[in-house]
Design an enzyme around this catalytic site. Structure first.
Site, PDB file in Angstrom:
ATOM      1  N   GLY A 125      37.455  37.183  32.714  1.00 34.28           N
ATOM      2  CA  GLY A 125      37.152  37.859  33.976  1.00 34.28           C
ATOM      3  C   GLY A 125      38.253  38.797  34.373  1.00 34.28           C
ATOM      4  CG  ASN A 126      37.560  42.064  36.615  1.00 23.82           C
ATOM      5  OD1 ASN A 126      37.574  42.179  37.835  1.00 23.82           O
ATOM      6  ND2 ASN A 126      36.458  42.239  35.896  1.00 23.82           N
ATOM      7  NE  ARG A 127      45.223  39.571  39.823  1.00 21.19           N
ATOM      8  CZ  ARG A 127      46.431  40.068  40.048  1.00 21.19           C
ATOM      9  NH1 ARG A 127      47.109  40.600  39.055  1.00 21.19           N
ATOM     10  NH2 ARG A 127      46.944  40.049  41.262  1.00 21.19           N
ATOM     11  CB  SER A 128      37.356  43.260  40.888  1.00 19.06           C
ATOM     12  OG  SER A 128      36.736  43.962  41.939  1.00 19.06           O
ATOM     13  CB  ALA A 188      35.857  45.478  38.032  1.00 16.36           C
TER      14      ALA A 188
END
Ligand code: CTP
Ligand code: CA
Length: 231
Positions: free
Chosen positions: A33-36, A100
């Site tokens: 995942g990502n930190r958006s 994102a």
């Protein structure tokens, strides 16, 4: 934001905003995942609702409370985000892709928890590229005349400036407007402020100075409304 003159300039319009970051599962308990944070997408949804729009917000793994007066569809993966966005494009007058999506997903998802190897070895991950939702909805407009807006966070590199990369991305995606964040300075994730350049295929880049995410959201809707008026 100055004045109340165009306070309801999105009345009668349906807009769709995506927000947050997708997760791609490896097994039932692990994901890439990502930190958006979803803050900019939520600010866009709130601003559109305040200007009178009917708003659909597709939220990927966002922990913020659902904004009042907004239809929120919660999703996790890029495939789910794509389904929810495509479902909205037949009626949406504008789509803003602030989410994102993960660029890649594991080629295989295990139904059961993957166990650690006994011998100290580590596996390699086989990945596949996710579909590009923004490019897809830009090329094929389910609602003719709809406006499509993308986001781009860029650092630039030794050969290519942020604006050059963003110009190439605008052309590659085929969207009408690109909201460009220069992230070379470091931390943007979870920040309550934002600064951006709004880029389209013909006009001069519009610099939106550092300010609240709400202020940037209204600047984006101003440009969308301007496109509605000239269409
Ligand atoms: N986007 C999308 N689907 C994807 C990836 C990105 O719709 N699979 C959208 C994002 O929501 C954003 C825009 O495309 O509005 C730009 O995302 P970005 O990650 O900057 O673009 P990429 O094409 O993935 O390029 P990069 O190699 O810079 O990550
Ligand atoms: Ca990407």
């Amino acid at each position: 934001r100055a004045g109340a003159a165009n306070l309801l300039d999105l009345a009668g319009r349906h807009v769709l905003v995506s927000a947050g970051g997708t997760r791609e599962y490896l097994d039932p308990v692990r994901f890439l995942g990502n930190r958006s944070s979803g803050l900019q997408g939520y600010a866009l949804a709130r601003a559109a609702a305040a200007r009178g729009a009917e708003v659909t917000l597709v939220a990927a793994n966002v922990t913020l409370p659902d904004p009042a007066g907004v239809k929120v569809v919660h999703v996790e993966t890029t495939a789910q985000l794509r389904d929810a966005v495509l479902a909205g494009t037949t009626t949406a007058d504008a789509v803003v892709m602030a989410a994102a999506p993960a660029d890649y997903r594991p080629s295989a998802v295990s139904d059961t928890k993957i166990k650690k190897a006994d011998d100290g070895s580590a596996p390699s991950l086989a990945l596949e590229q996710n579909p590009d939702i923004l490019a897809e909805i830009s090329r094929h407009r389910a609602r003719p005349g709809s406006v499509v807006v993308g986001f781009a966070a860029e650092t630039g590199d030794a050969e290519t400036s942020v604006l050059e990369m963003a110009t190439a991305k605008l052309a590659r995606k085929g969207c009408d407007l690109l909201v460009v964040n220069d992230v070379s300075g470091g931390q943007v994730f979870g920040s309550t402020e934002n600064e951006a350049v709004l880029l389209d295929a013909t006009g001069e880049p519009q610099h939106v100075p550092r300010g609240s995410k709400s202020a940037l959201a209204h600047a984006v809707w101003d440009r969308v409304v301007a496109r509605f008026e000239t269409a």
